[in-house]
Write an enzyme that holds these catalytic residues in place. Sequence first.
Site, PDB file in Angstrom:
ATOM      1  N   HIS A 154       1.054   0.798   8.832  1.00  0.00           N
ATOM      2  CA  HIS A 154       0.616   0.202   7.556  1.00  0.00           C
ATOM      3  C   HIS A 154       0.270  -1.262   7.808  1.00  0.00           C
ATOM      4  CE1 HIS A 154       0.018  -0.595   3.444  1.00  0.00           C
ATOM      5  NE2 HIS A 154       1.059   0.032   2.922  1.00  0.00           N
ATOM      6  N   HIS A 163      -2.323  -4.010   2.326  1.00  0.00           N
ATOM      7  CA  HIS A 163      -1.633  -4.266   1.050  1.00  0.00           C
ATOM      8  C   HIS A 163      -0.672  -5.434   1.063  1.00  0.00           C
ATOM      9  CE1 HIS A 163      -2.496   0.053  -0.528  1.00  0.00           C
ATOM     10  NE2 HIS A 163      -3.568  -0.709  -0.408  1.00  0.00           N
ATOM     11  N   TYR A 208       1.639  -6.329   3.248  1.00  0.00           N
ATOM     12  CA  TYR A 208       2.978  -6.175   3.824  1.00  0.00           C
ATOM     13  C   TYR A 208       3.042  -6.903   5.171  1.00  0.00           C
ATOM     14  CZ  TYR A 208       3.598  -3.108  -0.104  1.00  0.00           C
ATOM     15  OH  TYR A 208       3.677  -2.643  -1.384  1.00  0.00           O
TER      16      TYR A 208
HETATM   17  C1  PHB Z   1       1.474   0.245  -0.838  1.00  0.00           C
HETATM   18  O1  PHB Z   1       1.012   0.391   0.275  1.00  0.00           O
HETATM   19  O2  PHB Z   1       0.769  -0.128  -1.756  1.00  0.00           O
HETATM   20  C2  PHB Z   1       2.894   0.520  -1.089  1.00  0.00           C
HETATM   21  C3  PHB Z   1       3.780   0.628  -0.034  1.00  0.00           C
HETATM   22  C4  PHB Z   1       5.106   0.829  -0.283  1.00  0.00           C
HETATM   23  C5  PHB Z   1       5.558   0.920  -1.596  1.00  0.00           C
HETATM   24  C6  PHB Z   1       4.689   0.833  -2.644  1.00  0.00           C
HETATM   25  C7  PHB Z   1       3.341   0.635  -2.385  1.00  0.00           C
HETATM   26  O3  PHB Z   1       6.858   1.117  -1.825  1.00  0.00           O
END
Ligand code: PHB
Length: 359
Positions: free
Chosen positions: A173, A176, A178
Amino acid sequence: MPSLFDPLTLGALTLPNRILMAPLTRARAGRSHIANALMAEHYAQRASAGLLIAEATMVAADGCAFTGEPGIYDDACAAGWRGVTDAVHAAGGRMQLQIWHPGRSAHSSLNGGVQPISSGERAIQGLINTPSGKQPYEQPRRLRDDELPAIVELFRGATRRALQAGFDGVQLHGAHGYLLDQFLRDGVNDRSGPGFERYGGSIENRARLLLECVDAAVAEAGAGRVGLRLSPLAGSNDLVDSDPEALLAYVAGQLGARGIAYLELRHMDPALDAERRIAAVARQHFPGPLLRNGGFSAATAQAALDEGSADAIVFGRAYIANPDLVERLRAGAPLNEPEPKTYYAAGAAGYTDYPRMAA
Ligand code: PHB
């Protein structure tokens, strides 16, 4: 031009169709963060997807941003997921795990008091749901360069355990807002100076952590079982970049050189010009399969395949409410509407009880 119902080679996998299920946080794992039988039923119901990408899953025991999220940070987590992958494979499906660290999107109250970590020290402007209600996001602790090998090891370990759990590979991932995205984008990555300069500043430096994590996953699984999600234009989690096209061009080229199985671009709206341009940048610099995700209908999905801007389409919301999405799209049947109230609720309601279409 391929149809949505044509097979696709995605690295080491052969998909029977080009309709993929997006990773969707559904928060059904409880406080143990261990995947369970209800989750196995949910995913197995959706096994006709070309590929299931399981929800964002914690690579670190102290990397939780959402109550009820599953983990893959220890053997008990892997054992829980084994029940899910066995059910999906028995139903004829293929499944990857999305491995994820939230960075500054976490909260200490969800992580035994541990302060969130990030590339920088700026907090997200906004509120997070915690067990004691909504609270402001916390100021993150800026990771030193010499702490980053440990982050890479988290992604390596998560990949190893995902394979042990029976997944057909992993998706990192990188989207978004993170942790990996917090290094990529200069809206929060303002690193410089002794101890902080190798992973900040230039695009090459900002992409270093992501690429090291990709390399670690590839070393465990082989490039053909590793994919990556990016969202160059998404403002989620209060994150922007000053030059998304240049950043994507560099990252896509690096991913292409590594021969990973696919790049998934998470957009917000397939019709927006800026997003079409970003998809074109990815196409130009990444020679492998390109997956697009974000607001596609059957018609716009097929149009994206026809114009060559995607090799497959990833569906999120439609997959919440339609376990038989492939069959419905093939039949031109109406879709069930998802119920947002049950997205993150406990139990089967709104999770495993959406009806299949009438025979
Ligand atoms: C997202 O990638 O948007 C995402 C990831 C984890 C979450 C909620 C949304 O708990």
